[in-house]
Design an enzyme around this catalytic site. Sequence first.
Site, PDB file in Angstrom:
ATOM      1  N   TYR A  91      65.653 -25.393 101.277  1.00 15.48           N
ATOM      2  CA  TYR A  91      66.649 -26.409 101.353  1.00 15.48           C
ATOM      3  C   TYR A  91      67.896 -25.999 102.078  1.00 15.48           C
ATOM      4  CZ  TYR A  91      69.920 -30.295 100.601  1.00 15.48           C
ATOM      5  OH  TYR A  91      70.998 -31.360 100.799  1.00 15.48           O
TER       6      TYR A  91
ATOM      7  N   ASP B 263      57.964 -42.435 110.134  1.00 17.89           N
ATOM      8  CA  ASP B 263      57.866 -41.134 109.462  1.00 17.89           C
ATOM      9  C   ASP B 263      58.297 -40.061 110.638  1.00 17.89           C
ATOM     10  OD1 ASP B 263      57.015 -38.624 108.244  1.00 17.89           O
ATOM     11  OD2 ASP B 263      55.160 -39.273 107.451  1.00 17.89           O
ATOM     12  N   VAL B 264      59.449 -39.420 110.203  1.00 20.98           N
ATOM     13  CA  VAL B 264      60.476 -38.544 111.137  1.00 20.98           C
ATOM     14  C   VAL B 264      59.440 -37.353 111.489  1.00 20.98           C
ATOM     15  CG1 VAL B 264      62.576 -39.612 110.563  1.00 20.98           C
ATOM     16  CG2 VAL B 264      61.749 -37.540 109.403  1.00 20.98           C
TER      17      VAL B 264
ATOM     18  N   LYS C  17      69.074 -26.717 106.002  1.00 21.81           N
ATOM     19  CA  LYS C  17      70.473 -27.373 106.492  1.00 21.81           C
ATOM     20  C   LYS C  17      71.439 -26.435 107.418  1.00 21.81           C
ATOM     21  CE  LYS C  17      69.961 -31.313 104.455  1.00 21.81           C
ATOM     22  NZ  LYS C  17      69.954 -32.556 105.210  1.00 21.81           N
TER      23      LYS C  17
ATOM     24  N   THR D 125      73.521 -39.478  93.538  1.00 24.76           N
ATOM     25  CA  THR D 125      72.001 -39.980  94.184  1.00 24.76           C
ATOM     26  C   THR D 125      71.058 -39.235  93.347  1.00 24.76           C
ATOM     27  OG1 THR D 125      71.871 -37.917  95.653  1.00 24.76           O
ATOM     28  CG2 THR D 125      72.875 -40.013  96.406  1.00 24.76           C
TER      29      THR D 125
END
Length: 266
Positions: free
Chosen positions: A171, A78-79, A175, A206
């Site tokens: 989001y 889990d990052v 980024k 995706t």
Amino acid sequence: MALAANAALSMNNWRTNMSEHPVVLITGALTGIGRAAAFAFAHEHARVVVSGRRAEEGEQLAAELRALGSEAEFVQADVRLEDSVRELVDRTVARFGRLDVAVNSAGTEGESGPVTELTPERYAAVFDTNVLGTVLSMKHEMRVMLAQRSGSIVNISSTMGSRGAPNVSLYVASKHAVEGLTRSAAIEGAASGVRVNAVAPGPVETAMLQRLTGNEERKAVFLASVPLKRAGTPEEIADAIVFVASGKASFFTGEILRVNGGKTAS
């Protein structure tokens, strides 16, 4: 001497050093772009460690990569948790002896909504994965790469890493942060032969694109704004990742490669 060095680099093809089978670690490898990258590196005869939070899917992916002839392992991680990331990197090095390429692909779009509806919980849900996860991954990947004085890190940004968009501000902000982290880490790693870059996809076929657009009609409207009039494929983005990681991009660091069908050109 310079001609000999250039010849060696040319013969090295995509690899980041003279290892015959470079070691590649991919976070967020179980779906989408991360999964496509795992197959792309496997086809290049790399030794691949894939990581994610779902053990059954991870072991299945590793088995598929081994069926292609690649040495492949799955490590559950889990990052968002430093101990988990540290163990992931350490297990990679324990298994293969080094770390040549790291692709930090773990990410989430979070819950859509206007700025007036944002909460600390929504912030954490996005930033803990997209930003903290990238920070922790680079911290421990660079720990190994700086010591071995070689390596290539590829972070995954987005078209939204350089522009704004309504209702996905967290989001977008995450980024932007990934791109700033990429440039800063590249400067830190350069003297030790460690390159750090990012690939910034536009719309890609995706599950994330399906969630963001909601239905086929809205998706069609969204893709109409792309000059190439389509979404990219995960495999197209994976090809860009392999290139950026490779010796063919050996003078490429601190850069953001935008692979978006012309989205940021218009």
